[in-house]
Write a protein that holds these residues in place. Sequence first.
Motif, PDB file in Angstrom:
ATOM      1  N   VAL A  41     118.722  -7.442 -13.767  1.00 17.69           N
ATOM      2  CA  VAL A  41     119.477  -8.381 -14.611  1.00 17.69           C
ATOM      3  C   VAL A  41     120.287  -9.381 -13.782  1.00 17.69           C
ATOM      4  O   VAL A  41     120.217 -10.585 -14.042  1.00 17.69           O
ATOM      5  CB  VAL A  41     120.350  -7.617 -15.630  1.00 17.69           C
ATOM      6  N   PRO A  42     121.051  -8.953 -12.756  1.00 18.88           N
ATOM      7  CA  PRO A  42     121.784  -9.969 -11.975  1.00 18.88           C
ATOM      8  C   PRO A  42     120.866 -10.993 -11.316  1.00 18.88           C
ATOM      9  O   PRO A  42     121.180 -12.178 -11.300  1.00 18.88           O
ATOM     10  CB  PRO A  42     122.523  -9.142 -10.909  1.00 18.88           C
ATOM     11  N   TYR A  71     118.701 -16.416 -11.097  1.00 21.79           N
ATOM     12  CA  TYR A  71     117.523 -17.291 -11.066  1.00 21.79           C
ATOM     13  C   TYR A  71     117.613 -18.331 -12.180  1.00 21.79           C
ATOM     14  O   TYR A  71     117.315 -19.507 -11.967  1.00 21.79           O
ATOM     15  CB  TYR A  71     116.228 -16.504 -11.238  1.00 21.79           C
ATOM     16  N   ALA A  72     118.016 -17.889 -13.368  1.00 20.40           N
ATOM     17  CA  ALA A  72     118.149 -18.816 -14.501  1.00 20.40           C
ATOM     18  C   ALA A  72     119.224 -19.861 -14.202  1.00 20.40           C
ATOM     19  O   ALA A  72     119.048 -21.045 -14.498  1.00 20.40           O
ATOM     20  CB  ALA A  72     118.471 -18.052 -15.773  1.00 20.40           C
ATOM     21  N   MET A 112     125.555 -17.495  -3.705  1.00 21.15           N
ATOM     22  CA  MET A 112     125.488 -16.422  -4.702  1.00 21.15           C
ATOM     23  C   MET A 112     124.170 -15.668  -4.609  1.00 21.15           C
ATOM     24  O   MET A 112     124.143 -14.438  -4.564  1.00 21.15           O
ATOM     25  CB  MET A 112     125.650 -16.985  -6.125  1.00 21.15           C
ATOM     26  N   LEU A 113     123.058 -16.396  -4.600  1.00 21.12           N
ATOM     27  CA  LEU A 113     121.744 -15.740  -4.561  1.00 21.12           C
ATOM     28  C   LEU A 113     121.534 -14.964  -3.266  1.00 21.12           C
ATOM     29  O   LEU A 113     121.084 -13.812  -3.296  1.00 21.12           O
ATOM     30  CB  LEU A 113     120.627 -16.773  -4.711  1.00 21.12           C
ATOM     31  N   LEU A 165     112.752 -12.220  -2.041  1.00 22.20           N
ATOM     32  CA  LEU A 165     111.656 -13.179  -1.848  1.00 22.20           C
ATOM     33  C   LEU A 165     111.611 -14.213  -2.965  1.00 22.20           C
ATOM     34  O   LEU A 165     111.329 -15.386  -2.716  1.00 22.20           O
ATOM     35  CB  LEU A 165     110.324 -12.449  -1.726  1.00 22.20           C
ATOM     36  N   VAL A 166     111.897 -13.800  -4.183  1.00 25.54           N
ATOM     37  CA  VAL A 166     111.961 -14.770  -5.284  1.00 25.54           C
ATOM     38  C   VAL A 166     113.141 -15.712  -5.058  1.00 25.54           C
ATOM     39  O   VAL A 166     113.022 -16.928  -5.269  1.00 25.54           O
ATOM     40  CB  VAL A 166     112.044 -14.063  -6.654  1.00 25.54           C
TER      41      VAL A 166
END
Length: 178
Positions: free
Chosen positions: A23-24, A29-30, A118-119, A169-170
Motif C-alpha cells: 500500500v505505501p 507511485y500514484a 520519499m520513494l 525497481l518500480v
Amino acid sequence: MDAAIRLKALRFGFVVLLLSQAVPFILLYATAYLFLEFYVSPTLNQWLGALEALLLVLSLVYSWRGVRRIRQHGDLSGLVGSFRMAMVLGIASLAVTGYQWSTRFVSAGSRFGEIYYMLTGVAGFYTLVGLFILLAISIRALRIPLSRDNYWDAEAANYFWTFQALGALVAYALLYWR
C-alpha cells in the motif's frame, strides 16, 4: 493439521501480508504519477540509478538461488551463502542510494525532489527490513538446520526480499525512465 495444508495457509497469509505492505508503495507511485507525470530531473544521475537497480536484480538472483539449493538439494551452506551474498548486494544498493542522497543530485525543495526522496526513502526502509530478515534467517538456519522438507523460513525471507526489490525497481523506473 496436515503439513501441506499448513504450508499453504502460511503462504497465503504471507501473500496477504505482502499485499498490505504494498500500500505505501502504491500510494507513492500514484503520487509520483499525479504530481510529476512524465518529468525526470535532468540533474539525476542515471548511471547511479542503474547501478542501484542492477545490484538489486543481482541480489534477487542470489536469493532465489539459495532457496532453490535448499529445496532441491538440501544444501544448507548454499542457502546461507546465497542469502549472505544477497545481503552484500543489498547493502551496496543502499550505499549507492546514500551516496546519491549525500551528493544532492536532486534538490530536495523541488516537487520532483520531494517525491524522489520519499520513494527512495521508503524503498530503502524496506531494503533495511529485508536485510534484517535475510540476516535473521541466515543465523537461524545455522542454529536450527533447514532441510528439503523444512525451509519455509527461507522461502518467506526470499518472498519478502523479492517484494522489496520489485518495489524498489518500480520506483527506479518511475523516477529515472519516464
